[in-house]
Design a protein around this motif. Structure first.
Motif, PDB file in Angstrom:
ATOM      1  N   ARG A 313       0.831  -1.208   0.000  1.00 29.99           N
ATOM      2  CA  ARG A 313       0.000   0.000   0.000  1.00 29.99           C
ATOM      3  C   ARG A 313       0.864   1.256   0.000  1.00 29.99           C
ATOM      4  N   GLU A 314       1.962   1.215   0.737  1.00 30.32           N
ATOM      5  CA  GLU A 314       2.840   2.382   0.765  1.00 30.32           C
ATOM      6  C   GLU A 314       3.579   2.552  -0.552  1.00 30.32           C
ATOM      7  N   ARG A 317       1.195   4.148  -2.804  1.00 23.85           N
ATOM      8  CA  ARG A 317       1.022   5.580  -2.494  1.00 23.85           C
ATOM      9  C   ARG A 317       2.124   6.400  -3.134  1.00 23.85           C
ATOM     10  N   HIS A 354      -1.614  11.755  -3.060  1.00 27.95           N
ATOM     11  CA  HIS A 354      -0.880  10.880  -2.135  1.00 27.95           C
ATOM     12  C   HIS A 354       0.250  11.605  -1.412  1.00 27.95           C
ATOM     13  N   PHE A 360      -1.411  12.550   4.549  1.00 28.85           N
ATOM     14  CA  PHE A 360      -0.306  11.639   4.872  1.00 28.85           C
ATOM     15  C   PHE A 360       0.854  12.457   5.445  1.00 28.85           C
ATOM     16  N   TYR A 371      -0.412   2.657   7.915  1.00 29.78           N
ATOM     17  CA  TYR A 371      -1.685   1.972   7.692  1.00 29.78           C
ATOM     18  C   TYR A 371      -2.064   1.052   8.851  1.00 29.78           C
ATOM     19  N   ASP A 378      -5.112   5.430   5.712  1.00 26.71           N
ATOM     20  CA  ASP A 378      -5.833   5.085   4.479  1.00 26.71           C
ATOM     21  C   ASP A 378      -7.340   5.058   4.692  1.00 26.71           C
ATOM     22  N   TRP A 384      -6.228   7.909  -0.255  1.00 29.36           N
ATOM     23  CA  TRP A 384      -5.441   6.831  -0.870  1.00 29.36           C
ATOM     24  C   TRP A 384      -6.243   6.310  -2.051  1.00 29.36           C
ATOM     25  N   GLN A 385      -5.743   6.519  -3.282  1.00 28.65           N
ATOM     26  CA  GLN A 385      -6.553   6.245  -4.476  1.00 28.65           C
ATOM     27  C   GLN A 385      -5.742   5.564  -5.575  1.00 28.65           C
TER      28      GLN A 385
END
Length: 542
Positions: A313-314, A317, A354, A360, A371, A378, A384-385
């Motif tokens: 996820r990071e 981002r 992001h 963030f 997260y 998130d 977060w997209q």
């Protein structure tokens, strides 16, 4: 405030005659959009050739973009570049209602039940490609992940014919289609250029192969659960079947989505882990706890990797593969206190949003722990997209995460890796339409012969997601809410809590009456946790 009182978006100065801001944008789109937002805010207008474009960034403006209905913001005119590849009348070139029906036809192969069968295929593909690596060596990581993700995507989504019987032909066809995505195609998609001629020949050849396989499958008793079979079996609302032309285009769309975004992201996951040894060690401990005793990589084990999932996820981002998403304004469109007139184009920019410090903190820092449940950075679904958002959020996001986790798990359990060049030299290549690490992208590897170092206290905090409300169903003790604008009908909820959720063949979700005992609440929370689009919210009421 009515439209007469609304403001027009602030405009960027310095537009060149005929060109607009295209030269500055083309040098580095991400930097251009970051500077545009810093200068003019979350709603900012610039010019691409003759076309007025409005950049929408930040959570509020992004939510307006992603939640807008198709008759207000239309995807089709923004992606005409893909028409020669997908085909006329397919996906973005189709009328809105037909396009939405086509996209829904892809869902059966991406639902929870078939997803449970893909882990063995992905693991076998990884093992097959690394079996000749030997004890140590060096490779171009991006070239490896490109090859690997095209194999896994085609095998899982299209079927064994494409992966084995047509492997070499399909690879050549895909290469020519992929290289047909050139910036000039935005304006002149049918110029008589050699690269476009190869693109068109490749598509015609693929349609021939698709028609032949359709004929073969029509006389086969073998049951398939992949995208190809789902499209063969699908029907439009009027009862008509898809043509070979339409199936070909949708297969290309499915593989493009599964390959382009996953190959670059997989490479970046390994690069960022090697840049940050403390997170690499944490992920290795997590994997050793799951697989250190020789346990196989399975669907269930791939869902028990919060540390690795947070790393992914990071990575998404900081390195989203799609940094700009476009729509044409069909009807005057209101964002915050601005009105954007019909005929203009609007853009969401994941890579810019992001890096919003208000969403963030320390946005340039690689920090997977952001997260963790106690931080939950998130939680804002329009902050977060990486997979888009709203009604057009990528339907294959669950498959992409599943695929990347499986690949990284096998690689890290089999080999140790190190960067071949200084860490800071690995950068995003923003000249590509789908952003990925710049080439060459070299890493060194050495076979991993160490014993398992898994410890009993290496458990990682699980993920916790929230979603906006809608369609509430109250029961004694807790309430279930489904945001139907986000729900894609993946069916993970039914797999976790069939007493509460039901997904029909069309992907429509309904809530069932159920007793809210403790066991059922836990099932509901599992459904919330594993919903790929974060469309479920569970709240206790007493």
């Amino acid at each position: 405030m009515n439209n007469q009182d609304a403001l027009t978006p602030p405009k960027l100065s310095g537009s060149l005659p005929l060109l607009g801001h295209i030269l500055d944008f083309g040098k580095n789109p991400h930097d251009f959009m970051m500077r545009l937002r810093a200068r003019l805010g979350d709603v900012a207008e610039f010019k691409m050739f003759h076309q007025n474009m409005v950049l929408l960034t930040g959570a509020e403006a992004s939510e307006a973009f992603y939640r807008a209905p198709d008759d207000v913001l239309d995807q089709g005119p923004a992606y005409k570049i893909m028409t020669p590849i997908f085909g006329k009348g397919v996906v973005f070139d189709a009328p809105i209602e037909r396009k939405n029906q086509q996209l829904q036809m892809l869902m059966p192969a991406l639902r929870d039940k078939p997803m449970r069968t893909y882990s063995d295929t992905i693991v076998a593909e990884v093992e097959g490609l690394i079996q000749n690596w030997g004890e140590s060596g060096q490779l171009d990581l991006l070239e490896f992940t490109k090859l690997l993700t095209i194999y896994t995507s085609s095998h899982c989504l299209l079927g064994s014919e494409f992966r084995h019987e047509l492997n070499e032909q399909f690879a050549e066809i895909y290469h020519d289609l992929e290289h047909g995505i050139q910036p000039v195609a935005y304006v002149f998609p049918y110029l008589p250029l050699p690269v476009f001629k190869r693109r068109d020949r490749a598509r015609a050849r693929l349609q021939e192969l698709v028609a032949a396989i359709m004929e073969k499958r029509a006389h086969s008793r073998e049951q398939s659960t992949n995208v190809f079979q789902a499209l063969i079996d699908a029907r439009y609302d009027d009862g008509s079947k898809l043509s070979a032309h339409e199936i070909t285009g949708m297969l290309i769309a499915a593989v493009f989505a599964g390959h382009h975004t996953s190959s670059g992201t997989t490479a970046w996951v390994l690069i960022e882990l090697l840049r940050h040894p403390e997170h690499l060690q944490a992920v290795q401990q997590e994997l050793e706890g799951l697989f250190g005793d020789g346990n196989p990589v399975t669907f269930e084990s791939l869902r028990q990797m919060p540390r690795l999932e947070n790393v992914i996820r990071e990575v998404l981002r900081l390195h989203p593969p799609l940094i700009i998403l476009m729509r044409k304004v069909v009807k005057d469109f209101r964002v915050k206190n601005f009105v954007i007139k019909a005929g203009q184009f609007v853009c969401a920019a994941p890579s810019v949003t992001h890096r919003s410090a208000e969403l963030f903190p320390n946005p340039e820092q690689f920090d997977p722990d952001r997260y963790a449940p106690e931080r939950g950075e998130d939680r804002n679904l329009y902050g977060w997209q990486a997979f888009g958002g709203g009604r057009h959020k990528c339907s294959g996001n669950a498959f992409a995460l599943f695929q990347i986790k499986a690949i990284i798990s096998v690689l890290l359990m089999r080999y140790r890796f190190e960067l071949s060049a200084p860490a800071e030299s690995y950068r995003d290549d923003y000249k590509k339409m789908v952003v990925e690490p710049g080439s060459p992208c070299l890493i060194r590897y050495q076979r991993n012969n160490r014993a398992s170092t898994a410890s009993s206290d290496n458990a990682s905090p699980g993920l916790h997601h929230q979603a906006a409300g809608g369609c509430p169903h109250a029961a004694a003790g807790f309430q279930v809410e489904i945001d139907m604008d986000l729900c894609k009908g993946h069916g993970a909820c039914t797999g976790e809590a069939p007493e509460i959720f039901h997904v029909d063949e069309e992907g429509r979700v309904t809530l069932l009456d159920a007793q809210a005992d403790h066991a059922l609440l836990e099932k509901a929370r599992q459904a919330e946790k594993y919903c790929p689009t974060q469309a479920i919210r569970i709240t206790q009421t007493g």
